[in-house]
Design a protein around this motif. Structure first.
Motif: not given
Length: 137
Positions: A89-93, A97-101
């Motif tokens: 879950f932390v890895g997916l988050y 987050n990196e994709q959104r940035i």
């Protein structure tokens, strides 16, 4: 002591309890002395096992069976999937987050590289201009 030995011991105990009144006095005395000898030979149990057994012992004396299953290997077996799930879950988050940035950075770069001034994008008439331009094409 494995489960097979425990079952045998419980069956012997049950048979002796049922026929206790029919046993001759000499047999009862021999059984009592054999029990005393067995109790003196028994190894002392560590305190943490005694406390755990007292907490787990209930109807049917299932405490011994449950206590053996709750060893440290069992605890690790429970915690490993939980920790792996948390890491996933932390890895997916982090990935999302990196994709959104990256998407926001791409939009910012396109806006800054465009010929229009930044003020044109916040103008209310700009959307109407874009819509009319799309209709003409």
């Amino acid at each position: 002591m494995n489960v097979k030995d425990l079952n045998f011991a419980y069956r012997v105990k049950h048979a002796l309890d049922q026929n206790l009144e029919n046993l001759p006095a000499s047999t009862a005395e021999r059984l009592a002395s054999a029990r005393k000898i067995a109790m003196t030979r028994k190894k002392p149990e560590p305190l943490h096992l005694r406390v755990g057994r007292l907490a787990l012992t209930g109807p049917g004396h299932i405490g011994d069976y449950v206590q053996t299953r709750l060893s440290w290997i069992g605890r690790v077996g429970v915690m490993t999937p939980l920790l792996l799930g948390a890491l996933v879950f932390v890895g997916l988050y982090q990935f999302e987050n990196e994709q959104r940035i990256a998407e926001l950075a791409e939009i910012d770069a396109a806006v800054l590289a465009d010929d229009l001034p930044v003020a044109a994008y916040v103008d209310k008439g700009f959307n109407a201009y874009l819509a009319s331009r799309d209709d003409q094409q």
